[in-house]
Design a protein around this motif. Structure first.
Motif, short mmCIF file in Angstrom:
data_model
loop_
_atom_site.label_atom_id
_atom_site.label_comp_id
_atom_site.label_asym_id
_atom_site.label_seq_id
_atom_site.Cartn_x
_atom_site.Cartn_y
_atom_site.Cartn_z
N ARG A 52 0.83 -1.21 0.00
CA ARG A 52 0.00 0.00 0.00
C ARG A 52 0.86 1.27 0.00
O ARG A 52 0.49 2.27 -0.59
CB ARG A 52 -0.94 0.02 1.20
N ASP A 55 1.79 1.75 -3.46
CA ASP A 55 0.61 2.24 -4.16
C ASP A 55 0.38 3.72 -3.88
O ASP A 55 -0.07 4.47 -4.75
CB ASP A 55 -0.61 1.41 -3.75
N THR A 58 2.71 5.45 -6.36
CA THR A 58 2.47 5.25 -7.79
C THR A 58 1.13 5.81 -8.24
O THR A 58 1.03 6.29 -9.38
CB THR A 58 2.56 3.76 -8.17
N ASP A 59 0.10 5.76 -7.41
CA ASP A 59 -1.22 6.26 -7.82
C ASP A 59 -1.20 7.74 -8.21
O ASP A 59 -1.71 8.10 -9.28
CB ASP A 59 -2.26 6.01 -6.74
N TYR A 117 -1.97 -3.78 -7.64
CA TYR A 117 -2.06 -2.36 -7.33
C TYR A 117 -1.62 -1.50 -8.50
O TYR A 117 -2.16 -0.41 -8.71
CB TYR A 117 -1.23 -2.01 -6.10
N LEU A 118 -0.65 -1.95 -9.27
CA LEU A 118 -0.21 -1.18 -10.43
C LEU A 118 -1.33 -1.08 -11.46
O LEU A 118 -1.54 -0.03 -12.07
CB LEU A 118 1.03 -1.81 -11.05
#
Length: 119
Positions: A52, A55, A58-59, A117-118
């Motif tokens: 997480r 994530d 990257t988000d 998640y990617l």
């Protein structure tokens, strides 16, 4: 100008699908890994936390690239992410990499979460 209701639903539709995918990640995956592989919940929690955190970085980056990019490329990216998300979920619930090393199972969980998640 206030966006129309159909436009708002259009923006929210991908989030609905991602939410449905999140339920198995946080509800079923810990029990599945604890029952089938014997992984401790503490280790699993650490792997989920690290995933997480990845994530969380990257988000926003993907969102920034998406906002500044071509709208047609954005649609293509969403279409390409769907099978990648499915692959991540498939990998998550089929831990076939059993080398006997506990670290290998941590890596399997981490990599499958990374792919999920990617996407």
């Amino acid at each position: 100008m206030k966006p129309s209701l159909p436009r708002l639903f259009g923006y929210a539709a991908p989030a609905l699908l991602l939410t449905m995918g999140g339920l198995p990640l946080y509800v079923h995956a810990p029990k599945f890994y604890a029952d089938t592989t014997g992984m401790s919940l503490a280790v699993m929690g650490l792997v989920l936390l690290l995933a997480r955190l990845f994530d969380a970085f990257t988000d926003p980056l993907i969102g920034l690239l998406s906002d500044r990019g071509n709208p047609h490329l954005r649609r293509l990216t969403i279409v390409m992410a769907a099978p990648l998300f499915g692959l991540g979920m498939l990998l998550l619930f089929h831990p076939t990499w059993r080398t006997g090393l506990p670290l290998a199972l941590w890596l399997w969980l981490g990599l499958s979460l990374f792919v999920t998640y990617l996407a």
